[in-house]
Scaffold this active site. Structure first.
Site, short mmCIF file in Angstrom:
data_model
loop_
_atom_site.label_atom_id
_atom_site.label_comp_id
_atom_site.label_asym_id
_atom_site.label_seq_id
_atom_site.Cartn_x
_atom_site.Cartn_y
_atom_site.Cartn_z
N TYR A 89 0.86 -1.18 0.00
CA TYR A 89 0.00 0.00 0.00
C TYR A 89 0.90 1.23 0.00
O TYR A 89 1.73 1.40 0.90
CB TYR A 89 -0.87 -0.03 1.25
CG TYR A 89 -1.79 1.14 1.47
CD1 TYR A 89 -2.99 1.25 0.78
CD2 TYR A 89 -1.48 2.13 2.41
CE1 TYR A 89 -3.86 2.31 1.01
CE2 TYR A 89 -2.34 3.19 2.64
CZ TYR A 89 -3.53 3.28 1.94
OH TYR A 89 -4.38 4.32 2.17
N SER A 130 4.80 14.01 3.02
CA SER A 130 3.37 13.97 3.37
C SER A 130 3.07 12.68 4.12
O SER A 130 2.91 11.62 3.52
CB SER A 130 2.49 14.07 2.11
OG SER A 130 2.72 13.00 1.23
N GLY A 131 3.03 12.81 5.44
CA GLY A 131 2.68 11.68 6.29
C GLY A 131 1.24 11.81 6.73
O GLY A 131 0.31 11.35 6.05
N ASN A 153 -9.83 2.65 6.92
CA ASN A 153 -10.80 2.38 7.97
C ASN A 153 -10.70 0.93 8.43
O ASN A 153 -10.65 0.63 9.62
CB ASN A 153 -12.22 2.69 7.48
CG ASN A 153 -12.49 4.17 7.37
OD1 ASN A 153 -11.91 4.98 8.09
ND2 ASN A 153 -13.37 4.55 6.46
N GLU A 159 -1.02 3.72 9.81
CA GLU A 159 -2.46 3.70 9.51
C GLU A 159 -3.16 4.96 10.03
O GLU A 159 -4.33 4.95 10.38
CB GLU A 159 -3.14 2.44 10.09
CG GLU A 159 -2.48 1.12 9.75
CD GLU A 159 -2.75 0.66 8.34
OE1 GLU A 159 -2.99 1.53 7.48
OE2 GLU A 159 -2.73 -0.54 8.08
#
Length: 419
Positions: free
Chosen positions: A161, A168-169, A277, A401
């Protein structure tokens, strides 16, 4: 391959659990009644209990005996993961028509919690792989689903992924990786950071900018290993998660067929967030497994370790600490399962509950594992004892995540919007 349909074959694995002297995980699947108040089978259907036992047995037989070696030698256990895929764990919530098991989000959480008792790092990668397969299954067209999903569900091929970038975190919508359309290809340029499986995996689900600034300019492309212009950085040296490689993924005039676009242009950020999600529930479930194993390890240590002429189990302070650990474990499990149910049912509170579960569970489970290490004293700091690896492996769950700070932002925004 559906889990339920393969149970008769799975049963041939046997019920004898590996009793590795360092991990002591056999009792999780073989003697759960010994700690009935934290029994993870409570509240599950008979069918869920069956594949939970399959997952616990696989964790104890196929993962736990190798957990320390995979960590120390930084081995990506491809063949073990393919064995897990034979049980249906390569595409747990992917639809059966393309090789998935077609199980629910709650079922998935139960499986990842059980597998994580055997190796958090490996299970966490499997959870990311599952998320990528689900994204292709859900947002891809029939041609894309049939092309990618069967090999992902069997784990003949592995997925990564690709959202985070060096600049950009948490502010993912500001990503800079660009995809310029030229004829029947997109030309990708840019780089992704901290990519699990990077360099060793076969399929990269990439968020890239095809339009203007902001989330609406982001699209999602599937990039296959071997595509000219796809390169990788050095393998990162990490505190934990060492059974999965982490590298930068670099695109230099990388030409990707337009047919590899998931959904439509501008839908990428929405796809990425919907994937996360479920990813947040999955990673919280991995934390649950580590915490459950750590509570059992701590209990065993208190029963055998003697100081001041008696076992540590007779020390009321440690008794109270153990009780707090068990209580936080069960509370965490209940929250994860409620969030998983909400996501499955597409409830309005699903996003907030997923964020709450990720925030609360990864924080509390880390504290549980850390307290278990403390109870072991100096032994807990030795790599001969599994508890230190659980601590190292789940620390990152509070970061990835979506950081737990971002989870607080999501939850508070939802509350304030309601007013």
């Amino acid at each position: 391959m559906a889990v339920v349909g393969s149970l008769s074959r799975i049963a041939r694995l046997g019920s004898d659990i590996c009793r590795n002297h360092r991990l002591m995980l056999g009792r999780i699947s073989q003697r759960r009644g010994i700690a009935s108040c934290i029994d993870p089978a409570y509240g599950l259907t008979d069918e869920q209990k069956e594949f939970q036992k399959v997952a616990f047995d696989f964790a104890a037989n196929e993962m736990a005996p190798h957990m320390a070696e995979w960590d120390q030698k930084e081995i990506f256990p491809v063949e073990t993961m393919r064995k897990a895929a034979q049980l249906g764990f390569g595409g747990i919530y992917v639809q059966p028509d393309v090789g998935g098991s077609g199980l629910s989000r709650l079922d998935t959480s139960v499986i990842f919690e059980a597998l994580s008792t055997g190796c958090v790092s490996t299970t966490a990668y499997i959870s990311i792989h599952n998320m990528c397969a689900w994204m292709i299954d859900t947002f891809g067209n029939n041609e894309q689903r049939e092309k990618f999903c069967p090999d992902l569900c069997s784990m003949e091929k592995f997925a990564s992924y690709c959202l985070t970038e060096p600049g950009s975190g948490s502010d993912a919508a500001s990503l800079l990786t660009s995809a310029r359309r030229e004829g029947d290809h997109y030309i990708l340029n840019g780089s992704k950071a901290f990519i699990s499986g990077g360099g060793d995996t076969d399929v990269y689900v990439v968020m890239c900018r095809t339009g203007s600034k902001g989330p609406k300019g982001i699209s999602c492309l599937v990039v296959e290993k071997g595509t000219p212009g796809l390169n990788f950085g050095k393998k990162e040296k990490k505190v934990g998660w060492n059974s999965q490689p982490t590298r930068a993924v670099i695109f230099e005039d990388c030409a990707v067929p337009v047919t590899n676009l998931l959904g439509v242009e501008g839908q990428g950020f929405n796809i990425a967030m919907k994937g996360l999600n479920g990813g947040r529930i999955n990673i919280a479930s991995c934390s649950l497994g580590a915490a459950h194993a750590s509570v059992l390890l701590a209990k065993d240590h208190l029963l055998v370790r003697k100081q001041f002429g008696e076992t540590l189990a007779n020390n009321q302070f440690l008794q109270f600490k153990l009780a707090e650990m068990a209580t936080k474990l069960v509370a965490s499990r209940l929250l994860v399962r409620e969030a998983a149910t909400a996501l499955q049912e597409k409830r309005a509170d699903a996003v907030s509950l997923c964020s709450m579960a990720k925030l609360f569970v990864t924080d509390e489970c880390f504290n549980i594992c850390n307290q278990a290490l403390q109870m072991h004293g100096g032994y807990g700091y030795l790599k001969d004892y599994a508890v230190q690896q659980y601590v190292r492996d789940i620390r990152v769950h509070q970061i990835l995540e979506g950081t737990n700070e971002v989870m607080r932002m999501i939850i508070s925004r939802n509350l304030l919007a309601e007013s």
